[in-house]
Enzyme design. Structure first.
Site, short mmCIF file in Angstrom:
data_model
loop_
_atom_site.label_atom_id
_atom_site.label_comp_id
_atom_site.label_asym_id
_atom_site.label_seq_id
_atom_site.Cartn_x
_atom_site.Cartn_y
_atom_site.Cartn_z
N LEU A 33 0.83 -1.33 -0.13
CA LEU A 33 -0.03 0.11 -0.10
C LEU A 33 0.82 1.30 0.03
O LEU A 33 1.94 1.31 0.75
CB LEU A 33 -0.92 0.07 1.21
CG LEU A 33 -1.72 -1.31 1.37
CD1 LEU A 33 -2.85 -1.00 2.53
CD2 LEU A 33 -2.51 -1.72 0.48
N GLY B 238 1.05 -5.14 1.27
CA GLY B 238 0.19 -5.08 0.56
C GLY B 238 0.36 -6.03 -0.80
O GLY B 238 -0.46 -6.73 -1.58
N ASN C 30 4.52 -7.39 6.59
CA ASN C 30 5.47 -6.72 7.64
C ASN C 30 4.85 -5.53 8.40
O ASN C 30 5.71 -4.83 8.98
CB ASN C 30 6.67 -6.58 6.63
CG ASN C 30 6.54 -5.36 5.84
OD1 ASN C 30 5.52 -5.45 5.11
ND2 ASN C 30 7.38 -4.49 5.60
N GLU C 31 3.60 -5.56 8.45
CA GLU C 31 3.05 -4.28 8.79
C GLU C 31 3.34 -4.04 10.30
O GLU C 31 3.85 -2.81 10.52
CB GLU C 31 1.21 -4.82 8.92
CG GLU C 31 0.73 -4.48 7.47
CD GLU C 31 0.80 -5.78 6.71
OE1 GLU C 31 1.61 -6.52 6.93
OE2 GLU C 31 0.18 -5.46 5.48
N1 CO8 Z 1 4.36 3.51 -0.52
C1 CO8 Z 1 4.96 4.97 -0.66
N2 CO8 Z 1 6.37 5.00 -0.98
C2 CO8 Z 1 7.16 4.17 -1.03
C3 CO8 Z 1 6.83 2.75 -0.48
C4 CO8 Z 1 5.54 2.65 0.12
N3 CO8 Z 1 4.84 1.45 0.12
N4 CO8 Z 1 7.74 2.10 -0.60
C5 CO8 Z 1 8.85 2.81 -1.20
N5 CO8 Z 1 8.46 3.90 -1.11
C6 CO8 Z 1 9.38 5.10 -1.76
C7 CO8 Z 1 10.41 5.30 -0.91
O1 CO8 Z 1 10.13 6.10 0.15
C8 CO8 Z 1 11.39 5.96 -1.88
O2 CO8 Z 1 10.83 7.39 -1.96
P1 CO8 Z 1 11.87 8.55 -2.55
O3 CO8 Z 1 12.33 8.16 -3.81
O4 CO8 Z 1 11.04 9.79 -2.52
O5 CO8 Z 1 12.79 8.56 -1.50
C9 CO8 Z 1 11.01 5.22 -3.22
O6 CO8 Z 1 9.65 4.76 -3.01
C10 CO8 Z 1 11.96 4.26 -3.86
O7 CO8 Z 1 12.25 3.32 -2.42
P2 CO8 Z 1 13.45 2.66 -2.23
O8 CO8 Z 1 14.58 3.35 -2.49
O9 CO8 Z 1 13.38 2.04 -0.67
O10 CO8 Z 1 13.51 1.52 -3.41
P3 CO8 Z 1 14.24 0.17 -3.58
O11 CO8 Z 1 14.09 -0.52 -4.85
O12 CO8 Z 1 15.65 0.19 -2.73
O13 CO8 Z 1 13.36 -0.74 -2.50
C11 CO8 Z 1 11.34 -1.69 -1.71
C12 CO8 Z 1 12.07 -1.40 -2.83
C13 CO8 Z 1 12.16 -3.12 -1.05
C14 CO8 Z 1 9.82 -2.15 -1.95
C15 CO8 Z 1 11.45 -0.74 -0.69
O14 CO8 Z 1 10.99 0.44 -1.11
C16 CO8 Z 1 10.47 -0.96 0.77
O15 CO8 Z 1 10.85 -2.14 1.39
N6 CO8 Z 1 9.59 -0.27 0.81
C17 CO8 Z 1 8.57 -0.42 1.81
C18 CO8 Z 1 7.58 -1.33 1.81
C19 CO8 Z 1 6.64 -1.67 3.02
O16 CO8 Z 1 7.12 -1.54 3.98
N7 CO8 Z 1 5.49 -1.56 2.49
C20 CO8 Z 1 4.15 -1.73 3.45
C21 CO8 Z 1 3.15 -0.64 3.13
S1 CO8 Z 1 1.73 -0.73 4.25
C22 CO8 Z 1 0.86 -2.07 3.52
O17 CO8 Z 1 0.70 -2.45 2.49
C23 CO8 Z 1 -0.23 -2.82 4.57
C24 CO8 Z 1 -0.84 -1.76 5.28
C25 CO8 Z 1 -2.07 -2.37 5.92
C26 CO8 Z 1 -2.79 -1.41 6.87
C27 CO8 Z 1 -3.45 -1.92 7.99
C28 CO8 Z 1 -3.71 -0.67 9.06
C29 CO8 Z 1 -4.77 -0.97 9.89
#
Ligand code: CO8
Length: 295
Positions: free
Chosen positions: A101, A146, A170-171
């Site tokens: 997400l 997500g 990994n939430e």
């Molecule tokens: N949302 C928004 N932006 C993101 C996300 C995301 N999920 N993931 C990465 N980005 C952004 C980064 O902040 C970065 O932005 P900027 O260029 O402005 O600094 C850009 O994308 C590139 O990211 P990376 O440099 O980290 O890219 P890599 O290729 O090195 O890595 C990954 C890719 C492995 C995907 C890494 O970005 C990562 O681990 N991202 C986080 C993933 C994550 O933890 N997602 C969880 C989202 S929450 C969810 O899906 C479920 C929520 C359920 C809610 C329940 C509540 C009740």
């Protein structure tokens, strides 16, 4: 896969009608498909009845409201075409299937925006989990949270065997909690104990580890991912549709009904949770961590 018909979706904003035009295979190959507004491409091969959806929303295929809206419109369109029997979902981006997400949809947003976003997340899950099509996730990159949910929602998961890729819910690592239907989908796939461990610790698994607990069904060399997905699709499509669809419904309906009959309450829960100061603080820290890791 030889293409006889292809669709390119060109939705820029949610709510806007998609401009689609069936085009010939040669036109698809010669056409530039990297328009700034386009978050995914969908190619449908009428001769096999299989569509391939390639997510290409820079930088990491995060599931924003726009993305989810476009995704659901594409899915509905495919579902309505009775000649489309199977869908393979994959990524066009290197190293990332989907980052899950879009955190920016949950951080610093009004309760109304959060509610609208959550409804779109529910819609994506409901549509894929109950799809009449055979759905295969060809996971060619990391797939946290997500992104993992989207994969789990498919009928079959094949992951590229690259130890740098990871998948999982990994939430808790973000200080947030996977809702009951994320949890149920995971339980239905890997069982209660594996889910309990995975969710509580917010574990991200390598492809080999994911295979071991059944989070993915198969791992293959990255350059064999699409060919393998097509072979597996053919196996699923060899089963008569009606028998497969009734079986799928029998297995998934109780889980689907649980959310379908509680959508509004689930939205309210999400909104009141995500807009809490403490949760907003956790998301802020996580975003900072992502930035620092990059620097
Ligand atoms: N949302 C928004 N932006 C993101 C996300 C995301 N999920 N993931 C990465 N980005 C952004 C980064 O902040 C970065 O932005 P900027 O260029 O402005 O600094 C850009 O994308 C590139 O990211 P990376 O440099 O980290 O890219 P890599 O290729 O090195 O890595 C990954 C890719 C492995 C995907 C890494 O970005 C990562 O681990 N991202 C986080 C993933 C994550 O933890 N997602 C969880 C989202 S929450 C969810 O899906 C479920 C929520 C359920 C809610 C329940 C509540 C009740």
């Amino acid at each position: 896969m030889a293409l006889r018909a292809a669709w390119r979706s060109q939705c820029a904003l949610p709510g806007l009608l998609c401009q689609r035009s069936p085009v010939s295979s040669s036109a698809v190959h010669s056409r530039n498909s990297t328009s700034a507004s386009s978050k995914m491409s969908v190619d449908f091969d009428k001769s096999t009845g299989v569509a391939v959806m390639r997510m290409k929303s820079l930088p990491v295929n995060s599931l924003s409201l726009d993305f989810l809206t476009e995704f659901c419109i594409n899915l509905k369109k495919l579902e309505m075409d009775k000649s489309c029997r199977g869908l393979i979902i994959t990524s066009s981006l290197p190293k990332v299937f989907s980052a899950g997400l879009d955190i920016l949809e949950m951080y610093g947003k009004s309760p109304e925006s959060c509610g609208e976003f959550w409804k779109a997340v529910q819609e994506m899950w409901l549509k894929v989990y109950s799809s009449n099509m055979v759905t295969i996730a060809a996971i060619n990159g990391s797939s946290p949270a997500g992104g993992c949910l989207m994969s789990l929602t498919c009928d079959h998961r094949i992951m590229a065997d690259n130890p740098r890729y990871s998948i999982g819910l990994n939430e808790t690592q973000l200080g947030i909690v996977a809702p009951f239907w994320f949890k149920d989908t995971m339980v239905n796939t890997v069982g209660h104990r594996n889910t309990e461990m995975a969710l509580a610790l917010g574990l991200l698994y390598s492809p080999t580890e994911a295979l071991k607990i059944g989070l993915v069904d198969q791992i293959v060399a990255e350059d064999k991912l699409m060919a393998t997905s097509e072979q597996i699709m053919a196996k699923w499509l060899a089963v008569p549709d009606h028998a497969r669809q009734i079986t799928k419904s029998m297995m998934r309906k109780p889980t689907i009904d649980k959310l379908a009959s509680n959508r509004e309450a689930d939205i309210q829960n999400f909104v009141s949770f995500i807009t809490k100061d403490s949760i907003q603080k956790s998301l802020h820290m996580y975003l900072e961590m992502l930035k620092k890791r990059k620097a």
